[in-house]
Design a protein around this motif. Structure first.
Motif, mmCIF file in Angstrom:
data_model
loop_
_atom_site.group_PDB
_atom_site.id
_atom_site.type_symbol
_atom_site.label_atom_id
_atom_site.label_comp_id
_atom_site.label_asym_id
_atom_site.label_seq_id
_atom_site.Cartn_x
_atom_site.Cartn_y
_atom_site.Cartn_z
ATOM 1 N N PRO A 2 0.829 -1.213 0.000
ATOM 2 C CA PRO A 2 0.000 0.000 0.000
ATOM 3 C C PRO A 2 0.864 1.265 0.000
ATOM 4 O O PRO A 2 1.945 1.295 0.576
ATOM 5 C CB PRO A 2 -0.803 -0.086 1.287
ATOM 6 N N ASN A 3 0.347 2.264 -0.632
ATOM 7 C CA ASN A 3 1.025 3.546 -0.663
ATOM 8 C C ASN A 3 0.538 4.358 0.550
ATOM 9 O O ASN A 3 -0.480 5.056 0.483
ATOM 10 C CB ASN A 3 0.727 4.266 -1.972
ATOM 11 N N TYR A 4 1.249 4.249 1.657
ATOM 12 C CA TYR A 4 0.820 4.881 2.911
ATOM 13 C C TYR A 4 0.832 6.401 2.832
ATOM 14 O O TYR A 4 0.000 7.062 3.456
ATOM 15 C CB TYR A 4 1.681 4.394 4.075
ATOM 16 N N LYS A 5 1.747 6.933 2.091
ATOM 17 C CA LYS A 5 1.799 8.387 1.946
ATOM 18 C C LYS A 5 0.527 8.892 1.262
ATOM 19 O O LYS A 5 -0.098 9.852 1.722
ATOM 20 C CB LYS A 5 3.036 8.797 1.146
ATOM 21 N N MET A 7 -2.348 7.338 1.127
ATOM 22 C CA MET A 7 -3.454 7.079 2.049
ATOM 23 C C MET A 7 -3.523 8.159 3.130
ATOM 24 O O MET A 7 -4.603 8.657 3.460
ATOM 25 C CB MET A 7 -3.285 5.699 2.696
ATOM 26 N N TYR A 8 -2.388 8.517 3.671
ATOM 27 C CA TYR A 8 -2.340 9.532 4.710
ATOM 28 C C TYR A 8 -2.864 10.875 4.188
ATOM 29 O O TYR A 8 -3.686 11.519 4.836
ATOM 30 C CB TYR A 8 -0.913 9.700 5.239
ATOM 31 N N PHE A 9 -2.389 11.278 3.034
ATOM 32 C CA PHE A 9 -2.813 12.571 2.472
ATOM 33 C C PHE A 9 -4.307 12.574 2.139
ATOM 34 O O PHE A 9 -4.991 13.576 2.328
ATOM 35 C CB PHE A 9 -1.972 12.948 1.252
ATOM 36 N N GLU A 10 -4.809 11.463 1.651
ATOM 37 C CA GLU A 10 -6.238 11.360 1.361
ATOM 38 C C GLU A 10 -7.052 11.554 2.644
ATOM 39 O O GLU A 10 -8.005 12.338 2.685
ATOM 40 C CB GLU A 10 -6.551 9.993 0.747
ATOM 41 N N LEU A 11 -6.665 10.861 3.677
ATOM 42 C CA LEU A 11 -7.368 10.966 4.961
ATOM 43 C C LEU A 11 -7.213 12.359 5.560
ATOM 44 O O LEU A 11 -8.194 12.970 6.010
ATOM 45 C CB LEU A 11 -6.837 9.913 5.930
#
Length: 56
Positions: A2-5, A7-11
């Motif tokens: 998963p692309n955590y970066k 995901m983080y920015f989306e959230l």
């Protein structure tokens, strides 16, 4: 993986948008309250006395 970066920015962006929306709604409702007229207070008469003893 998963692309955590991403995901983080989306959230983070969505949470930020929601906070901004809530702040705008709070301001709007505060303005509505402050611009409203004084409420008319009406005294209601009691129909019965709660302290009266109930006959058995």
């Amino acid at each position: 993986m998963p692309n955590y970066k991403e995901m983080y920015f989306e959230l983070f962006n969505k949470i930020t948008d929601v906070i901004i929306d809530l702040q705008e709604v709070q301001k709007k409702t505060e303005e509505m309250y402050l611009s409203s007229e004084e409420p008319q207070i009406i005294e209601l008469k009691r129909v019965f006395d709660c302290e009266e003893k109930v006959e058995k």
